[in-house]
Scaffold this active site. Structure first.
Site, PDB file in Angstrom:
ATOM      1  N   GLY A 114      12.516  33.658  11.526  1.00 31.44           N
ATOM      2  CA  GLY A 114      13.663  34.261  10.856  1.00 31.44           C
ATOM      3  C   GLY A 114      13.373  34.540   9.405  1.00 31.44           C
ATOM      4  O   GLY A 114      12.333  34.148   8.864  1.00 31.44           O
ATOM      5  N   GLY A 119      12.818  33.657   1.507  1.00 31.24           N
ATOM      6  CA  GLY A 119      11.571  33.537   2.246  1.00 31.24           C
ATOM      7  C   GLY A 119      11.759  33.730   3.737  1.00 31.24           C
ATOM      8  O   GLY A 119      12.878  33.924   4.226  1.00 31.24           O
ATOM      9  N   ASP A 234      24.975  23.973   0.081  1.00 37.85           N
ATOM     10  CA  ASP A 234      24.752  25.224   0.819  1.00 37.85           C
ATOM     11  C   ASP A 234      24.825  24.987   2.327  1.00 37.85           C
ATOM     12  O   ASP A 234      24.023  25.504   3.092  1.00 37.85           O
ATOM     13  CB  ASP A 234      23.398  25.827   0.445  1.00 37.85           C
ATOM     14  CG  ASP A 234      23.286  27.296   0.854  1.00 37.85           C
ATOM     15  OD1 ASP A 234      24.338  27.953   0.978  1.00 37.85           O
ATOM     16  OD2 ASP A 234      22.158  27.786   1.065  1.00 37.85           O
TER      17      ASP A 234
END
EC number: 2.7.10.2
Length: 465
Positions: A114, A119, A234
């Site tokens: 993915g 990145g 996050d």
């Protein structure tokens, strides 16, 4: 005469030296000289290394305010003894100073898993140990860029958190061609975001029992991160990863839920883990970088960092809500503010208790939200915690007693079937002797014997205590 001990301690400076005393003195001087040379060589040859701001030594809550880098270096040096001459000097090292070549030499890239904001993640097999890993590679050279701090932040957080069942495991990191590489645990089930996207396309839905397991297991990971005086900041479906254990999934007991203490080593058939630690910060000395706005609480946008741990609870609630509703969360607008005001649309097909728990996790006041510890002990997620040990032991004994009764009935039914089945005898055999009518069993006696159940007249005494 003076005492014997004082005579031993007496040193005569005016007596002439013997050859033995002169030799010992020369050896002592030589030893002191070699020791001083070693110390001076160590100072010259001392290497340099970064200071991890998330270690327990550097992550202590300061008494008089924030801690700067000088305070962290002093704390590292103060905790080391004079004998620790091999410790590296504390200096911030840039990525371009420690470039190495490992990726193509040590790993074989199988496929891309993915892409993220900074990145891409690749599935790789290590050429030496033969194990599969997930290696995260920065898209652009991060050395000297604004993304270098995020990359180093993720490495620092992974190194401090170490191994936990519900946090993606970290193995190593290095810089190569000014790119950052992070070698992590490979989770073969993908991410929760992928499941949500599939359900949006196909109209599928995650069952409430499975969402309870996701919420419970991720809360265990959040609880561990908070216990290290850190906040994730996050948490979202894309950062919740899934690992499926093929061996346990094949067993008949794979669906049994467990609410035992997370510190006990207990394998799960499906394990949910928190990953992507690029936004992790210290609770004592926070340096906050905002994550995805769809999952952010309002206090972070207002730069109120007093209760950062409750921000993770808010993000976790919206992640579970999105997985249940199969709807995209708003990025801004009136709906975005309504959620921050505590309004959460109802979820058809899910219980009121489930919806109420999610609403409590997005309370407008961070103080009113449950902590990660309160979540893992919540009666909805773990109803066994409401029962005492005596109640659980009694229920266990009752279930064992039921199993024993069923086993006995099965044995008796099998034995009765065997005894009642007629045995066919050949007719051409000669009987070795004749039975008199008096000694031969009658048909009534034979029928009663065949219907007799072994142990039917036994008296049983069973205790459930």
């Amino acid at each position: 005469s003076p005492p014997h001990r004082r005579l031993r301690a007496l040193r005569l400076f005016d007596t002439p030296h013997t050859p033995k005393s002169l030799l010992e003195k020369a050896q002592r001087q030589k030893y002191r000289q070699i020791k001083s040379e070693r110390k001076s060589n160590r100072v010259v040859e001392k290497v340099e290394a970064n200071v991890n701001p998330f270690t327990p030594v550097n992550n202590r809550v300061p008494i008089g305010g924030k801690r700067n880098r000088t305070d962290m270096i002093k704390s590292v040096l103060d905790d080391s003894t004079d004998e620790d001459d091999d410790l590296p000097t504390s200096k911030k090292i840039a990525l371009h100073e420690i470039n190495t070549s490992r990726y193509n030499e040590e790993f074989y890239e199988m496929c891309k898993l993915g892409d993220g904001e900074y990145g891409s993640v690749h599935k790789c097999v290590h050429r030496l140990d033969g194990c599969i890993y997930a290696i995260k590679k920065s898209k652009t050279p991060v050395a000297g860029s604004v993304y270098e701090r995020n990359a180093m932040n993720e490495v620092y957080a992974h190194a401090v958190l170490g191994k936990h069942a519900h946090v993606v495991r970290y193995y190593s990191a290095w810089a190569e061609d000014d790119h950052m590489y992070i070698q992590n645990e490979y989770c073969n089930g993908g991410s929760l975001a992928e499941i949500v996207e599939d359900n949006k396309r196909t109209g599928g839905q995650i069952m409430e029992s499975e969402l309870k397991q996701i919420l419970y297991q991720v809360a265990l990971g959040v609880k561990y991160i908070h216990s290290q005086n850190l906040a994730h900041l996050d948490i979202k479906p894309g950062n919740i990863f899934i690992h499926r254990n093929p061996r346990l999934l094949a067993s008949p007991e794979s669906g049994v839920e467990s609410c035992e203490d997370e510190e006990e080593e207990c394998e799960e058939a499906v394990t949910y883990k928190i990953g992507d630690l690029g936004h992790v910060t210290s609770l004592g000395n926070p340096v906050v970088e905002e994550g995805d706005c769809r999952y952010l609480p309002r206090e972070l946008l207002n730069e109120d960092y007093d209760l950062l741990s409750k921000s993770d609870i808010f993000s976790l609630a919206l992640s579970i809500y999105e997985a249940a509703s199969n709807q995209n969360l708003p990025k801004n607008g009136e709906d975005w503010h309504l959620i921050r005001d505590g309004y959460l649309p109802s979820l058809p097909g899910y219980s009121t208790q489930f919806h109420s728990l999610l609403k409590s996790m997005i309370h407008p006041d961070p103080k009113e939200r449950p902590s990660a510890l309160a979540l893992v002990q919540h009666p909805y997620l773990c109803p066994q915690l409401k029962k005492t040990k005596a109640q659980l032991r009694k229920e266990l004994n009752e279930e064992r007693f039921k199993n024993q009764i069923l086993s006995r009935k099965l044995i008796e039914a099998t034995q009765f079937r065997v005894e009642s089945t007629p045995i066919s005898r050949p007719t051409n055999l000669v009987r070795p002797f004749n039975l008199t009518p008096a000694s031969a069993p009658t048909s009534v006696e034979t029928d009663s014997r065949s219907r007799r159940i072994v142990g039917s007249k036994m008296k049983r005494s069973v205790s459930l205590s």
